[in-house]
Design a protein around this motif. Structure first.
Motif, PDB file in Angstrom:
ATOM      1  N   THR A 198       1.345  -0.655  -0.237  1.00  0.00           N
ATOM      2  CA  THR A 198       0.267   0.157  -0.073  1.00  0.00           C
ATOM      3  C   THR A 198       0.501   1.668  -0.298  1.00  0.00           C
ATOM      4  N   GLN A 199       0.102   2.073  -0.490  1.00  0.00           N
ATOM      5  CA  GLN A 199       1.060   3.347  -0.438  1.00  0.00           C
ATOM      6  C   GLN A 199       1.640   3.962   1.276  1.00  0.00           C
ATOM      7  N   LYS A 200       0.464   3.807   2.087  1.00  0.00           N
ATOM      8  CA  LYS A 200       0.890   3.853   3.647  1.00  0.00           C
ATOM      9  C   LYS A 200       2.411   3.284   3.911  1.00  0.00           C
ATOM     10  N   GLN A 201       1.837   1.750   3.487  1.00  0.00           N
ATOM     11  CA  GLN A 201       3.851   0.691   3.961  1.00  0.00           C
ATOM     12  C   GLN A 201       4.615   1.563   3.387  1.00  0.00           C
ATOM     13  N   GLU A 202       4.358   1.857   1.988  1.00  0.00           N
ATOM     14  CA  GLU A 202       5.657   1.718   0.801  1.00  0.00           C
ATOM     15  C   GLU A 202       6.049   3.697   1.914  1.00  0.00           C
ATOM     16  N   GLN A 203       5.550   4.304   2.416  1.00  0.00           N
ATOM     17  CA  GLN A 203       5.694   5.116   3.072  1.00  0.00           C
ATOM     18  C   GLN A 203       6.748   5.447   4.229  1.00  0.00           C
ATOM     19  N   ILE A 204       5.921   4.651   5.122  1.00  0.00           N
ATOM     20  CA  ILE A 204       6.723   3.861   6.028  1.00  0.00           C
ATOM     21  C   ILE A 204       7.884   2.950   5.816  1.00  0.00           C
ATOM     22  N   LEU A 205       8.121   2.076   4.972  1.00  0.00           N
ATOM     23  CA  LEU A 205       9.644   1.904   4.206  1.00  0.00           C
ATOM     24  C   LEU A 205      10.202   2.733   4.088  1.00  0.00           C
ATOM     25  N   GLN A 206      10.084   3.991   2.934  1.00  0.00           N
ATOM     26  CA  GLN A 206      11.015   4.875   2.453  1.00  0.00           C
ATOM     27  C   GLN A 206      11.657   5.997   4.104  1.00  0.00           C
ATOM     28  N   GLY A 207      10.966   6.066   4.335  1.00  0.00           N
ATOM     29  CA  GLY A 207      11.051   6.789   6.379  1.00  0.00           C
ATOM     30  C   GLY A 207      12.071   5.237   7.373  1.00  0.00           C
ATOM     31  N   ALA A 208      12.200   4.522   7.107  1.00  0.00           N
ATOM     32  CA  ALA A 208      12.318   3.682   7.689  1.00  0.00           C
ATOM     33  C   ALA A 208      14.220   3.602   7.453  1.00  0.00           C
ATOM     34  N   ILE A 209      13.926   3.193   6.266  1.00  0.00           N
ATOM     35  CA  ILE A 209      15.147   3.199   5.410  1.00  0.00           C
ATOM     36  C   ILE A 209      16.213   4.165   5.563  1.00  0.00           C
ATOM     37  N   ARG A 210      15.883   5.944   5.780  1.00  0.00           N
ATOM     38  CA  ARG A 210      16.714   6.948   6.082  1.00  0.00           C
ATOM     39  C   ARG A 210      17.171   6.478   7.598  1.00  0.00           C
ATOM     40  N   VAL A 211      15.810   6.069   8.147  1.00  0.00           N
ATOM     41  CA  VAL A 211      16.679   6.125   9.625  1.00  0.00           C
ATOM     42  C   VAL A 211      17.611   5.617   9.815  1.00  0.00           C
ATOM     43  N   PHE A 212      17.179   4.069   9.003  1.00  0.00           N
ATOM     44  CA  PHE A 212      18.437   3.127   9.615  1.00  0.00           C
ATOM     45  C   PHE A 212      19.405   3.231   9.318  1.00  0.00           C
ATOM     46  N   LEU A 213      19.736   3.954   7.853  1.00  0.00           N
ATOM     47  CA  LEU A 213      20.957   4.109   7.369  1.00  0.00           C
ATOM     48  C   LEU A 213      21.623   5.540   8.436  1.00  0.00           C
ATOM     49  N   ARG A 235      19.894   2.503  17.057  1.00  0.00           N
ATOM     50  CA  ARG A 235      19.433   3.876  17.749  1.00  0.00           C
ATOM     51  C   ARG A 235      18.050   4.230  16.967  1.00  0.00           C
ATOM     52  N   THR A 236      18.030   3.283  16.112  1.00  0.00           N
ATOM     53  CA  THR A 236      16.651   3.661  15.005  1.00  0.00           C
ATOM     54  C   THR A 236      15.394   2.955  15.987  1.00  0.00           C
ATOM     55  N   SER A 237      15.085   4.228  16.235  1.00  0.00           N
ATOM     56  CA  SER A 237      13.487   3.780  17.038  1.00  0.00           C
ATOM     57  C   SER A 237      11.978   3.679  16.287  1.00  0.00           C
ATOM     58  N   MET A 238      11.023   3.516  16.608  1.00  0.00           N
ATOM     59  CA  MET A 238       9.780   3.748  16.433  1.00  0.00           C
ATOM     60  C   MET A 238       9.480   5.410  16.130  1.00  0.00           C
ATOM     61  N   ASP A 239      10.088   5.884  17.217  1.00  0.00           N
ATOM     62  CA  ASP A 239       9.859   7.231  17.404  1.00  0.00           C
ATOM     63  C   ASP A 239      10.360   7.730  16.149  1.00  0.00           C
ATOM     64  N   ARG A 240      11.538   8.131  15.719  1.00  0.00           N
ATOM     65  CA  ARG A 240      12.273   8.032  15.072  1.00  0.00           C
ATOM     66  C   ARG A 240      11.634   7.839  13.592  1.00  0.00           C
TER      67      ARG A 240
END
Length: 207
Positions: free
Chosen positions: A17-32, A38-43
């Motif tokens: 879904t568009q929402k899942q893609e939005q989350i994954l795009q944000g997640a990869i930026r934080v993880f990397l 140091r990655t948290s769900m808040d970040r």
């Protein structure tokens, strides 16, 4: 027109879904940027512009989110290789296509390389990440290739599991050496030479 091998190997993952893609795009930026520890769900929530509850509802926990991200980056180019179905096709063409896709479309993805670097860096403190990558990518590939070799006795392979391990392990190690350990500056071993040698290793058993 794509050949049958390309069509088989490049089947994409189920649509997200568009929402899942939005989350994954944000997640990869934080993880990397922050690393796994140091990655948290808040970040991730702040980066993706969604609530933490939305992330949990789609991916469960941080490990589930990381696994989904890794699968998306790694398996999109050749989902059918690592699905639960058997491999089909004439050996020489199919196996070469497997190698070519991994060494180009997967290994040339900068996000995939950054993620693999992160997994290696964090593996001592978070061995589950290394195990997760091993299970998701290497072990799936080894299992399916082993089953494929077993189903093709005309290849004359005595130990299908070992040859499958050599095949997959060579692809992964080549990427690590060339892309992360400055192999490009130190060796002239090309992808074509590697693939030719792997193909000779497999096909020579039947000659």
């Amino acid at each position: 027109m794509p050949n049958s091998f390309t069509s088989q190997l490049e089947t994409v993952l189920p649509a997200i879904t568009q929402k899942q893609e939005q989350i994954l795009q944000g997640a990869i930026r934080v993880f990397l940027r922050e690393g796994y520890a140091r990655t948290s769900m808040d970040r991730v929530s702040a980066e993706a512009g969604v609530s933490k509850q939305t992330i949990y509802s789609h991916f469960g926990d941080k490990e589930g989110l990381f696994k989904a991200l890794m699968e998306r980056l790694t398996l999109t180019c050749f989902q059918s290789i690592f699905s639960n179905t058997q491999l089909h096709g004439e050996p020489e063409g199919l196996l070469r296509q497997v190698g070519e896709i991994y060494l180009t479309k997967v290994a040339e993805n900068p996000d995939y390389l950054a993620l693999l670097r992160l997994i290696i860096t964090e593996s001592q403190n978070f061995p589950e990440l290394a195990k997760l990558y091993n299970q998701t990518v290497v072990q799936r590939g080894r299992l399916l290739l082993s089953e494929y070799f077993t189903a093709h006795p005309e290849l004359g392979i005595i130990d299908p599991e070992a040859i499958a391990h050599i095949f997959m392990g060579s692809l992964v190690s080549y990427v690590i050496i060339q892309e992360m350990l400055y192999g490009k500056e130190l060796t002239s071993l090309s992808r074509d030479r590697l693939l030719d040698s792997l193909m000779n290793l497999v096909m020579s058993q039947s000659r």
